[in-house]
Scaffold this motif. Structure first.
Motif, PDB file in Angstrom:
ATOM      1  N   GLY A  66       0.818  -1.211   0.000  1.00 42.08           N
ATOM      2  CA  GLY A  66       0.000   0.000   0.000  1.00 42.08           C
ATOM      3  C   GLY A  66       0.850   1.259   0.000  1.00 42.08           C
ATOM      4  N   SER A  67       1.919   1.259   0.784  1.00 37.85           N
ATOM      5  CA  SER A  67       2.818   2.415   0.825  1.00 37.85           C
ATOM      6  C   SER A  67       3.486   2.633  -0.524  1.00 37.85           C
ATOM      7  N   PHE A  68       3.937   1.551  -1.143  1.00 37.91           N
ATOM      8  CA  PHE A  68       4.555   1.665  -2.466  1.00 37.91           C
ATOM      9  C   PHE A  68       3.542   2.143  -3.495  1.00 37.91           C
ATOM     10  N   ALA A  69       2.304   1.688  -3.392  1.00 40.01           N
ATOM     11  CA  ALA A  69       1.271   2.104  -4.347  1.00 40.01           C
ATOM     12  C   ALA A  69       0.975   3.596  -4.201  1.00 40.01           C
ATOM     13  N   VAL A  70       0.860   4.079  -2.976  1.00 39.88           N
ATOM     14  CA  VAL A  70       0.602   5.502  -2.759  1.00 39.88           C
ATOM     15  C   VAL A  70       1.784   6.336  -3.248  1.00 39.88           C
ATOM     16  N   THR A  71       3.005   5.865  -2.983  1.00 36.77           N
ATOM     17  CA  THR A  71       4.195   6.573  -3.455  1.00 36.77           C
ATOM     18  C   THR A  71       4.224   6.617  -4.977  1.00 36.77           C
ATOM     19  N   ALA A  72       3.905   5.500  -5.621  1.00 36.66           N
ATOM     20  CA  ALA A  72       3.874   5.463  -7.085  1.00 36.66           C
ATOM     21  C   ALA A  72       2.813   6.409  -7.636  1.00 36.66           C
ATOM     22  N   LEU A  73       1.664   6.466  -6.991  1.00 34.00           N
ATOM     23  CA  LEU A  73       0.603   7.365  -7.432  1.00 34.00           C
ATOM     24  C   LEU A  73       1.039   8.821  -7.308  1.00 34.00           C
ATOM     25  N   LEU A  75       4.160   9.940  -7.288  1.00 36.98           N
ATOM     26  CA  LEU A  75       5.202  10.185  -8.285  1.00 36.98           C
ATOM     27  C   LEU A  75       4.611  10.365  -9.677  1.00 36.98           C
ATOM     28  N   ALA A  76       3.610   9.556 -10.006  1.00 41.49           N
ATOM     29  CA  ALA A  76       2.963   9.692 -11.310  1.00 41.49           C
ATOM     30  C   ALA A  76       2.287  11.052 -11.430  1.00 41.49           C
ATOM     31  N   ALA A  77       1.626  11.495 -10.370  1.00 42.11           N
ATOM     32  CA  ALA A  77       0.960  12.801 -10.398  1.00 42.11           C
ATOM     33  C   ALA A  77       1.983  13.927 -10.536  1.00 42.11           C
ATOM     34  N   ILE A  78       3.086  13.836  -9.814  1.00 42.59           N
ATOM     35  CA  ILE A  78       4.124  14.860  -9.886  1.00 42.59           C
ATOM     36  C   ILE A  78       4.747  14.885 -11.276  1.00 42.59           C
ATOM     37  N   CYS A  79       4.995  13.711 -11.838  1.00 37.25           N
ATOM     38  CA  CYS A  79       5.575  13.635 -13.182  1.00 37.25           C
ATOM     39  C   CYS A  79       4.620  14.189 -14.230  1.00 37.25           C
ATOM     40  N   LEU A  80       3.349  13.853 -14.133  1.00 33.89           N
ATOM     41  CA  LEU A  80       2.372  14.385 -15.079  1.00 33.89           C
ATOM     42  C   LEU A  80       2.290  15.907 -14.953  1.00 33.89           C
TER      43      LEU A  80
END
Length: 187
Positions: A66-73, A75-80
């Motif tokens: 769950g922590s990795f999923a939230v971090t990935a989300l 990061l994806a938002a920041i990258c977008l």
């Protein structure tokens, strides 16, 4: 088999109590001492503690995933956000010309959001395909969930789209607020 022929070096005793489970410990110790004073009684736990221990490792894995999923989300938002902010910065002159020629700010907002929507749709489709393929590898880790659970996939896709659209709204709003004269003077 007689106990002497049994190859097990330990025995678990389970006792049910109508009251507090800790109240049974001393009477059980006394009974065990009466039967055999050399037998130690250790690792005394309530059934709730036994259950907690049995699910501790899967719970840790769940928290980590769950922590990795939230971090990935995030990061994806920041990258977008970064990609769209850069694209808006590169197109400042074009956006300024559009606004000067009569484009409404809502049209500019829609143009940038459309660009973001295409990126997000491509990412969600590729992500869903990857998730379906990867779910076959994770089949053993799933509990009471099918590897291709439609509700889970739909929920994750909607969450990704909402987060991505929010992340792209900031650069889109900035693009819609560009002053046409300032944008035309830029090199």
């Amino acid at each position: 088999l007689a106990y002497g022929e049994w190859r097990v070096t330990w025995v678990s005793i389970v006792a049910k109590s109508g009251g507090e489970p800790g109240g049974l410990v001393e009477p059980m110790r006394a009974t065990l001492r009466e039967l055999d004073p050399d037998l130690p009684m250790f690792a005394v736990r309530s059934m709730q503690q036994v259950q907690d221990i049995s699910v501790a490792q899967p719970r840790l894995y769940l928290v980590l995933i769950g922590s990795f999923a939230v971090t990935a989300l995030l990061l994806a938002a920041i990258c977008l956000y970064g990609v769209l902010a850069y694209a808006v910065g590169q197109r400042t002159r074009e956006i300024g010309i559009r606004l000067e020629l009569g484009a409404r700010r809502t049209e500019v907002l829609a143009m940038v959001m459309s660009q973001a929507g295409k990126l997000v749709a491509t990412g969600v489709v590729l992500g869903l395909i990857g998730a379906v393929l990867a779910s076959r590898l994770l089949r053993a880790q799933l509990f009471e969930v099918a590897p291709t659970d439609t509700l889970t996939y739909a929920g994750v896709a909607v969450a990704l789209i909402v987060v991505a659209m929010f992340a792209s709204w900031i650069p889109a709003r900035r693009a819609a607020r560009i002053d046409p004269m300032t944008a035309l003077r830029q090199d």
